[in-house]
Design an enzyme around this catalytic site. Structure first.
Site, PDB file in Angstrom:
ATOM      1  N   HIS A  36       0.863  -1.202   0.000  1.00 56.86           N
ATOM      2  CA  HIS A  36       0.000   0.000   0.000  1.00 56.86           C
ATOM      3  C   HIS A  36       0.890   1.241   0.000  1.00 56.86           C
ATOM      4  O   HIS A  36       1.491   1.575   1.022  1.00 56.86           O
ATOM      5  CB  HIS A  36      -0.888   0.010   1.255  1.00 56.86           C
ATOM      6  CG  HIS A  36      -1.865   1.146   1.295  1.00 56.86           C
ATOM      7  ND1 HIS A  36      -3.188   0.964   1.654  1.00 56.86           N
ATOM      8  CD2 HIS A  36      -1.732   2.477   1.043  1.00 56.86           C
ATOM      9  CE1 HIS A  36      -3.820   2.132   1.601  1.00 56.86           C
ATOM     10  NE2 HIS A  36      -2.946   3.067   1.247  1.00 56.86           N
ATOM     11  N   HIS A  38       1.355   5.453  -1.784  1.00 58.60           N
ATOM     12  CA  HIS A  38       0.937   6.551  -2.653  1.00 58.60           C
ATOM     13  C   HIS A  38       2.190   7.116  -3.308  1.00 58.60           C
ATOM     14  O   HIS A  38       3.018   7.714  -2.632  1.00 58.60           O
ATOM     15  CB  HIS A  38       0.220   7.642  -1.849  1.00 58.60           C
ATOM     16  CG  HIS A  38      -1.018   7.134  -1.179  1.00 58.60           C
ATOM     17  ND1 HIS A  38      -2.262   7.227  -1.762  1.00 58.60           N
ATOM     18  CD2 HIS A  38      -1.195   6.477  -0.004  1.00 58.60           C
ATOM     19  CE1 HIS A  38      -3.161   6.662  -0.966  1.00 58.60           C
ATOM     20  NE2 HIS A  38      -2.542   6.194   0.108  1.00 58.60           N
ATOM     21  N   LYS A 122      -9.556  -0.364  -5.487  1.00 55.41           N
ATOM     22  CA  LYS A 122      -9.623   0.299  -4.183  1.00 55.41           C
ATOM     23  C   LYS A 122     -10.983   0.923  -3.965  1.00 55.41           C
ATOM     24  O   LYS A 122     -11.478   1.677  -4.814  1.00 55.41           O
ATOM     25  CB  LYS A 122      -8.539   1.386  -4.125  1.00 55.41           C
ATOM     26  CG  LYS A 122      -8.489   2.160  -2.818  1.00 55.41           C
ATOM     27  CD  LYS A 122      -7.862   1.362  -1.703  1.00 55.41           C
ATOM     28  CE  LYS A 122      -7.902   2.084  -0.358  1.00 55.41           C
ATOM     29  NZ  LYS A 122      -6.861   3.082  -0.217  1.00 55.41           N
ATOM     30  N   HIS A 159     -10.538   1.249   2.099  1.00 54.68           N
ATOM     31  CA  HIS A 159     -10.308   2.273   3.122  1.00 54.68           C
ATOM     32  C   HIS A 159     -11.516   2.160   4.049  1.00 54.68           C
ATOM     33  O   HIS A 159     -12.613   2.593   3.692  1.00 54.68           O
ATOM     34  CB  HIS A 159     -10.211   3.667   2.492  1.00 54.68           C
ATOM     35  CG  HIS A 159      -9.929   4.735   3.506  1.00 54.68           C
ATOM     36  ND1 HIS A 159      -8.735   5.422   3.554  1.00 54.68           N
ATOM     37  CD2 HIS A 159     -10.668   5.204   4.552  1.00 54.68           C
ATOM     38  CE1 HIS A 159      -8.750   6.273   4.578  1.00 54.68           C
ATOM     39  NE2 HIS A 159      -9.921   6.160   5.190  1.00 54.68           N
ATOM     40  N   HIS A 197      -4.555  -0.365   6.093  1.00 52.54           N
ATOM     41  CA  HIS A 197      -4.036   0.464   7.190  1.00 52.54           C
ATOM     42  C   HIS A 197      -4.925   0.415   8.429  1.00 52.54           C
ATOM     43  O   HIS A 197      -5.475   1.433   8.841  1.00 52.54           O
ATOM     44  CB  HIS A 197      -3.799   1.909   6.731  1.00 52.54           C
ATOM     45  CG  HIS A 197      -4.871   2.495   5.841  1.00 52.54           C
ATOM     46  ND1 HIS A 197      -6.208   2.474   6.152  1.00 52.54           N
ATOM     47  CD2 HIS A 197      -4.785   3.122   4.650  1.00 52.54           C
ATOM     48  CE1 HIS A 197      -6.897   3.061   5.199  1.00 52.54           C
ATOM     49  NE2 HIS A 197      -6.052   3.456   4.265  1.00 52.54           N
ATOM     50  N   ASP A 270       1.396   2.759   3.492  1.00 45.10           N
ATOM     51  CA  ASP A 270       0.546   3.941   3.307  1.00 45.10           C
ATOM     52  C   ASP A 270       1.375   5.219   3.297  1.00 45.10           C
ATOM     53  O   ASP A 270       0.911   6.274   3.729  1.00 45.10           O
ATOM     54  CB  ASP A 270      -0.561   4.028   4.370  1.00 45.10           C
ATOM     55  CG  ASP A 270      -1.690   4.961   3.933  1.00 45.10           C
ATOM     56  OD1 ASP A 270      -1.800   5.262   2.726  1.00 45.10           O
ATOM     57  OD2 ASP A 270      -2.461   5.396   4.798  1.00 45.10           O
TER      58      ASP A 270
END
Ligand code: DOR
Ligand code: ZN
Length: 372
Positions: A36, A38, A122, A159, A197, A270
């Site tokens: 995970h 970004h 996602k 999420h 997360h 994350d």
């Protein structure tokens, strides 16, 4: 000539996954993956991708760009930009994801998976976090997509927070599990799901007692900080992320889960960089940039918990097994070499323009260092 004397403190050449002796040594691990991350786009992508590629062989790259990655063509193009931003010679492999919206066509989701363009999708509840405005209003709205994913074995990454303003921000994960995740798993018993997360003992318990196709990622920051970190000695935006860190009992539950050897819990940083003006603002962005020292950060936790021998499973084995991907064959080495983390990293984009970011653990000393 007599042989040279042995060094005074020989390094402990550890076996894979074996804990070194206290105070010395090195750890050899199968190269980990980040399930995970970004990586962003443009100048930020160019500045940060090297930090992830230096440690991890593969990473699940989140699709919450502006605009989000909702088509196979957009994902293909984004994959190209990531590859072009990599340091020369890097063997890093981005694993792309689709961004689910209420109106995404199940055929598009399925086509991208079959073509190998993305490996998962996602689910952001609409408005839950950064660039989640186009997210899903209710998981029921995408039932046809979830049915297709269940049929083809495509993992759903969630999420897990409700956005109901009536729900206290510290309760949003637990309420999401009860209101949305439990019913979703009942409706789609064959769907592979990663609760991303996780931040609460509620999530740990739910995953532990859940079906085998349910797993969770755990970030380094949720293992290190509790919610006090955001308010200690003043407002600290660098510790603000979503889901927000919770109270200490939850952090302890996450540490127990991560270091337990239970394969349903695996590494997902994350790492979520934002520029300084976006963090230090009257409306600061959520996200912690932990990529530069991610594996060292996890190693600290596993050592503190007396579980260094279980780091390899968490970091390098449980994730690929869940995703049905081969384990990496390359290895990395961590050495006990205390080092101070810079208060600010002076990174640069491809044209050399500076991108200043505050890394997680800024100003602290980490005991382990990735050496190769
Ligand atoms: O803290 C976070 N930052 N949590 C998320 O869910 C999104 C991420 C981001 O993209 O900035
Ligand atoms: Zn994220």
């Amino acid at each position: 000539m007599p042989p040279p004397p042995p060094p005074a403190t020989p390094p402990q050449a550890s076996l894979p996954g074996q804990a070194p002796l206290p105070g010395t040594g090195s750890i050899s691990l199968r190269q980990p993956d980040d399930w995970h991350v970004h990586l962003r786009d443009g100048a930020m992508l160019e500045a940060v991708v090297g930090a992830t590629a230096r440690q991890f062989r593969r990473a699940i790259v989140m699709p919450n760009l502006q605009p989000p990655i909702t088509t196979v063509a957009a994902a293909r193009a984004y994959g190209g930009r990531i590859r072009r931003a990599l340091p020369p010679g890097s063997s890093f492999e981005p694993l792309l994801t689709a961004y689910l919206t209420d109106s995404i066509d199940p055929r598009e989701v399925e086509a991208g998976f079959r073509e190998g363009v993305w490996v998962a999708a996602k689910l952001y509840p609409a408005r839950a976090t950064t660039n989640a405005e186009a997210g899903v209003s209710d998981p029921l709205a995408i039932t046809a997509v979830l049915e297709a994913m269940e049929r083809i074995g495509m993992p759903l990454l969630i999420h897990g927070e409700v956005t109901d303003p009536a729900i206290d921000i510290f309760d949003r994960e637990a309420v999401f599990i009860e209101r949305h995740l439990a019913p979703l798993l009942q409706r789609h018993p064959g769907l592979k799901v990663v609760l991303e997360h996780i931040t609460t003992s509620d999530a740990v318990e739910f995953v532990r007692s859940g079906p085998p196709q349910l797993a969770a990622t755990i970030t380094p920051h949720h293992l290190h900080i509790n919610r006090n970190a955001m308010f200690q000695g003043g407002l600290k935006p660098d510790f603000y992320c979503l889901p927000v860190a919770k109270r200490e009992l939850h952090r302890l539950a996450l540490r127990a889960a991560a270091t337990s050897g239970d394969p349903r819990f695996f590494l997902g940083t994350d790492s979520a960089p934002h520029g300084r003006s976006a963090k230090e603002s009257a409306c600061g962005c959520a996200g912690i940039f932990n990529a530069p020292y991610a594996i060292e950060s996890y190693a600290a936790v596993f050592e503190q918990e007396g579980a260094l021998q279980r780091l390899e499973g968490f970091a390098s084995e449980f994730g690929p097994r869940f995703y049905g991907l081969p384990l990496n064959t390359a290895r990395i080495t961590l050495e006990r070499q205390p080092h101070a983390v810079e208060p600010r990293l002076a990174l640069a984009d491809a044209a050399g323009a500076p991108v200043a970011l505050v890394p997680f653990h800024a100003g602290e000393t980490l005991a382990w260092r990735l050496v190769c």
